[in-house]
Design a protein around this motif. Structure first.
Motif, PDB file in Angstrom:
ATOM      1  N   VAL A 420       0.846  -1.182   0.000  1.00  8.44           N
ATOM      2  CA  VAL A 420       0.000   0.000   0.000  1.00  8.44           C
ATOM      3  C   VAL A 420       0.886   1.238   0.000  1.00  8.44           C
ATOM      4  CG1 VAL A 420      -1.750   1.298   1.280  1.00  8.44           C
ATOM      5  CG2 VAL A 420      -1.834  -1.202   1.243  1.00  8.44           C
ATOM      6  N   PRO A 421       0.776   2.108  -1.028  1.00  4.27           N
ATOM      7  CA  PRO A 421       1.497   3.380  -0.982  1.00  4.27           C
ATOM      8  C   PRO A 421       0.841   4.307   0.031  1.00  4.27           C
ATOM      9  CG  PRO A 421       0.111   3.277  -2.935  1.00  4.27           C
ATOM     10  CD  PRO A 421      -0.011   1.946  -2.262  1.00  4.27           C
ATOM     11  N   LEU A 422       1.649   4.969   0.851  1.00  9.82           N
ATOM     12  CA  LEU A 422       1.086   5.809   1.914  1.00  9.82           C
ATOM     13  C   LEU A 422       1.716   7.196   1.880  1.00  9.82           C
ATOM     14  CD1 LEU A 422      -0.877   5.717   4.346  1.00  9.82           C
ATOM     15  CD2 LEU A 422       1.116   5.277   5.788  1.00  9.82           C
ATOM     16  N   PRO A 423       0.926   8.238   1.679  1.00 11.25           N
ATOM     17  CA  PRO A 423       1.474   9.596   1.750  1.00 11.25           C
ATOM     18  C   PRO A 423       1.954   9.907   3.177  1.00 11.25           C
ATOM     19  CG  PRO A 423      -0.735   9.572   0.784  1.00 11.25           C
ATOM     20  CD  PRO A 423      -0.511   8.230   1.382  1.00 11.25           C
ATOM     21  N   LEU A 424       3.104  10.552   3.280  1.00 10.90           N
ATOM     22  CA  LEU A 424       3.599  10.913   4.603  1.00 10.90           C
ATOM     23  C   LEU A 424       2.629  11.852   5.322  1.00 10.90           C
ATOM     24  CD1 LEU A 424       7.449  11.454   4.087  1.00 10.90           C
ATOM     25  CD2 LEU A 424       6.299   9.563   5.245  1.00 10.90           C
ATOM     26  N   ALA A 425       1.930  12.688   4.560  1.00 14.03           N
ATOM     27  CA  ALA A 425       0.988  13.618   5.180  1.00 14.03           C
ATOM     28  C   ALA A 425      -0.151  12.897   5.884  1.00 14.03           C
ATOM     29  CB  ALA A 425       0.431  14.582   4.132  1.00 14.03           C
ATOM     30  N   ALA A 426      -0.411  11.628   5.506  1.00 17.36           N
ATOM     31  CA  ALA A 426      -1.470  10.868   6.172  1.00 17.36           C
ATOM     32  C   ALA A 426      -1.107  10.533   7.609  1.00 17.36           C
ATOM     33  CB  ALA A 426      -1.758   9.588   5.394  1.00 17.36           C
ATOM     34  N   LEU A 427       0.171  10.677   7.971  1.00 23.26           N
ATOM     35  CA  LEU A 427       0.599  10.375   9.334  1.00 23.26           C
ATOM     36  C   LEU A 427       0.347  11.537  10.297  1.00 23.26           C
ATOM     37  CD1 LEU A 427       3.964   8.561   8.523  1.00 23.26           C
ATOM     38  CD2 LEU A 427       1.724   7.553   8.978  1.00 23.26           C
ATOM     39  N   ARG A 428      -0.132  12.642   9.776  1.00 22.76           N
ATOM     40  CA  ARG A 428      -0.557  13.748  10.652  1.00 22.76           C
ATOM     41  C   ARG A 428      -1.975  13.448  11.115  1.00 22.76           C
ATOM     42  NH1 ARG A 428      -1.799  19.985   8.778  1.00 22.76           N
ATOM     43  NH2 ARG A 428      -3.093  20.491  10.596  1.00 22.76           N
ATOM     44  N   HIS A 429      -2.149  13.243  12.415  1.00 18.23           N
ATOM     45  CA  HIS A 429      -3.418  12.702  12.907  1.00 18.23           C
ATOM     46  C   HIS A 429      -4.597  13.651  12.710  1.00 18.23           C
ATOM     47  CE1 HIS A 429      -2.460  15.200  16.442  1.00 18.23           C
ATOM     48  NE2 HIS A 429      -3.749  15.142  16.706  1.00 18.23           N
ATOM     49  N   ASP A 430      -4.332  14.963  12.592  1.00 16.77           N
ATOM     50  CA  ASP A 430      -5.428  15.907  12.394  1.00 16.77           C
ATOM     51  C   ASP A 430      -5.347  16.588  11.037  1.00 16.77           C
ATOM     52  OD1 ASP A 430      -3.138  17.322  12.890  1.00 16.77           O
ATOM     53  OD2 ASP A 430      -4.040  18.747  14.292  1.00 16.77           O
ATOM     54  N   GLY A 431      -4.649  15.959  10.088  1.00 14.62           N
ATOM     55  CA  GLY A 431      -4.443  16.566   8.774  1.00 14.62           C
ATOM     56  C   GLY A 431      -5.516  16.197   7.774  1.00 14.62           C
ATOM     57  N   LEU A 490      -5.430   7.225  -5.802  1.00 12.31           N
ATOM     58  CA  LEU A 490      -5.673   8.324  -4.875  1.00 12.31           C
ATOM     59  C   LEU A 490      -4.556   8.426  -3.842  1.00 12.31           C
ATOM     60  CD1 LEU A 490      -7.586  10.524  -3.694  1.00 12.31           C
ATOM     61  CD2 LEU A 490      -8.625   8.698  -2.315  1.00 12.31           C
ATOM     62  N   LEU A 491      -4.111   7.291  -3.323  1.00  7.01           N
ATOM     63  CA  LEU A 491      -3.023   7.284  -2.338  1.00  7.01           C
ATOM     64  C   LEU A 491      -1.749   7.904  -2.927  1.00  7.01           C
ATOM     65  CD1 LEU A 491      -3.624   3.740  -0.856  1.00  7.01           C
ATOM     66  CD2 LEU A 491      -3.537   5.829   0.492  1.00  7.01           C
TER      67      LEU A 491
END
Length: 581
Positions: A420-431, A490-491
């Motif tokens: 699964v490709p994961l954007p680093l910005a997805a690791l911001r819990h309130d982003g 999308l990811l």
């Protein structure tokens, strides 16, 4: 005889050229920035090699030289390769412990017990080590080899399957060996599966092996002096692993956990006519048993069951050591397993489950307390702390693996693997990126549910029962297969927006439009049903006693309403589908 440090036993993919090159362990680690990935026979070998060898080798060899905080980790990661001092430390460690990496060494064979034997000196085929090979009642589908065929493993392949056995081996009955005091009548019962068999393994992957190594080495974890890898424990420490006897115990630290010797093994090397080594026979017996999966296991997400609690007594600081305070309840926490047959992105709600962050956007009933929550992996929590210092478009991948075992744990029924490709910005819990991904995953599941209800209503209209829930024949499963490439796109696309809410919203709108088209593609096949009676419909008495009439027009109308409620951003015309009411 065959030292893993020097022999070219592990094929790797060269980053710049894409060519395949066999290397030894020492070259692989000191030049880790040159290679994109290790090549393996099956995906479950990848976490086995990293945990049983690559990661613990670095942790033990570079004690005091690895990053101790977030800033140092980012500095080394952005450098892209090990420093000259670290490469010198790796080589020095290899010189000091060279004999411990001999796969067929007479006194300390790597990850094995020298002289391990049964009372009758019996050995088993090498297929005992190979999860994909036919052996006894373990008959893999589409296997071209039968139980009667001799399986000869080249040394490198034998090493990979050896480490795979320590991580993923089946459970139940194992052969009893001389020196195993807990064996009875030539066998040991009650063996659990290998330690990774209880997990849904989540491994972050980078562009090179160097980056993958660092992504799997948390700067928050300290290695204590008493924590040693299996090759340094041998038969002289408190927890020996090079003897036939075994223990049930907790791990002493990350080195012990990653190199856990879940089996006692001896490979039986032989020479072919050309003088080359191969393995056709082995002894595999019971090994150490984990008391439970420790909370600091780095390669799994967790399920926290709030409906079940474990009660324990807690000391008060002012009391005497023997005094206890009132009983305290703790929610049960267990590793999260992957679901075979489901795409990895369908579990993003768990992989992005950070503290104080909602798992599901726009929960319909905020007053309803959840019975269970999820918690992401320790490695992703560490990466979330440094994501702001890295390139937001960094192509992080999550490598997901797992196995499903038979009822008595003696066979492997199925395997799970996805990336699964994961954007680093997805690791911001309130982003906004995290919220967008969770919304897309939620809506994908809701769309599948809407398609299943449409199919069920149409089946009732012709007098048939709906397809049972979770059955693979459900129309929603076809839709989820169509949505799979759309979600992955999308990811990857969300890597480009960082924390830009408008750009994130625009991409989510485009995804909803594509998802709407996919939903109608499946729905139209169902609506163009020529079965007699589907237009006039049938009246069905439901479980609650109410009578409902199901027909083609009402089923389509309900489906259109469901789409409007799920995909609020997409405003394109619903479909050209029509009914002949």
């Amino acid at each position: 005889m065959y030292n893993l440090l020097d022999e070219e036993w592990q094929p790797v993919l060269v980053a710049d050229t894409g060519s395949v090159e066999p290397v030894g362990l020492l070259q692989l680690l000191t030049e880790a920035d040159r290679y994109a990935d290790i090549l393996v026979e099956v995906p479950t070998q990848r976490p086995a090699l990293y945990r049983q060898l690559l990661l613990p080798f670095l942790l033990d060899a570079l004690r005091g030289q690895l990053p101790a905080d977030a800033d140092a980790w980012v500095e080394l990661f952005t450098c892209g390769k090990f420093t000259s001092e670290q490469r010198a430390g790796i080589r020095q460690y290899a010189r000091e412990h060279r004999s411990l990496f001999d796969l067929f060494g007479p006194t300390r064979p790597f990850a094995q017990v020298p002289g391990l034997r049964t009372a009758k000196d019996e050995t088993k085929p090498a297929a005992t080590l190979v999860a994909t090979a036919a052996l006894g009642n373990n008959v893999p589908l589409f296997s071209s080899r039968t139980d009667g065929d001799e399986l000869r493993l080249a040394p490198g392949m034998a090493a990979r399957w050896l480490m795979h056995t320590h991580c993923w081996d089946t459970g139940a009955i194992k052969t009893g060996v001389v020196g195993d005091e807990q064996a009875s009548k030539g066998k040991t019962t009650g063996n659990p599966v290998g330690p990774l068999g209880h997990l849904g393994v989540v491994m972050p992957q980078g562009r090179t092996i160097f980056e993958t190594l660092l992504l799997n080495l948390s700067f928050k974890k300290r290695v204590l002096p008493r924590d040693l890898p299996q090759w340094r424990r041998g038969d002289t420490t408190d927890h020996p692993c090079a003897t036939p006897s075994w223990q049930q115990r907790p791990p002493t630290g990350p080195l012990d956990l990653m190199t856990w010797q879940a089996r006692r093994v001896r490979l039986v090397p032989e020479c072919d006519t050309d003088g080359g080594w191969y393995v056709a026979r082995a002894v595999v017996a019971a090994g150490d048993r984990l008391e439970l999966t420790p909370d600091d296991e780095p390669h799994t997400a967790w399920v926290v069951d709030l409906s079940t609690t474990v009660h324990h007594r807690q000391r008060d600081e002012e009391d005497e050591p023997e005094a206890r305070s009132a009983t305290v309840g703790t929610a049960v926490k267990r590793p999260l397993r992957h679901v075979v047959g489901r795409s990895g992105w369908r579990g993003l709600h768990a992989l992005l489950a950070f503290a104080h962050a909602p798992e599901v956007p726009d929960r319909p009933d905020p007053k309803r307390k959840p019975t269970r929550l999820h918690q992401t992996t320790q490695l992703l929590m560490s990466l979330a702390e440094v994501r702001g210092e890295l390139d937001p478009e960094y192509p992080l991948q999550l490598d997901l693996t797992g196995l499903t075992y038979g009822a008595k744990l003696g066979t492997i029924e199925d395997a799970f693997h996805d990336q699964v490709p994961l954007p680093l910005a997805a690791l911001r819990h309130d982003g906004p990126v995290r919220a967008a991904l969770l919304e897309a995953v939620l809506h994908a599941e809701e769309l599948a549910g809407a398609v299943n209800r449409l199919a069920g209503d149409l089946r009732r209209a012709v007098g048939a029962d709906p397809v049972p829930p979770l059955a693979w024949q459900q129309a929603g499963e076809r839709l989820l297969a169509l949505l799979d490439p759309l979600v992955l796109a999308l990811l990857r696309d969300l890597r480009k927006v960082d924390d830009d809410e408008d750009a994130c919203d625009a991409r989510l709108t485009r995804w909803e439009e594509a998802a709407r088209r996919a939903a109608w593609q499946v729905a139209e096949d169902l609506l163009h049903n020529e079965t007699p009676g589907i237009v006039s419909g049938r009246t069905v008495r439901m479980r609650d006693g109410e009578e409902r009439t199901f027909r083609l027009s009402s089923a389509e109308s309900a489906f259109r309403g469901a789409l409007r409620g799920i995909l609020r951003r997409a405003t394109a015309p619903a479909s050209t589908a029509t009914t002949t009411a």
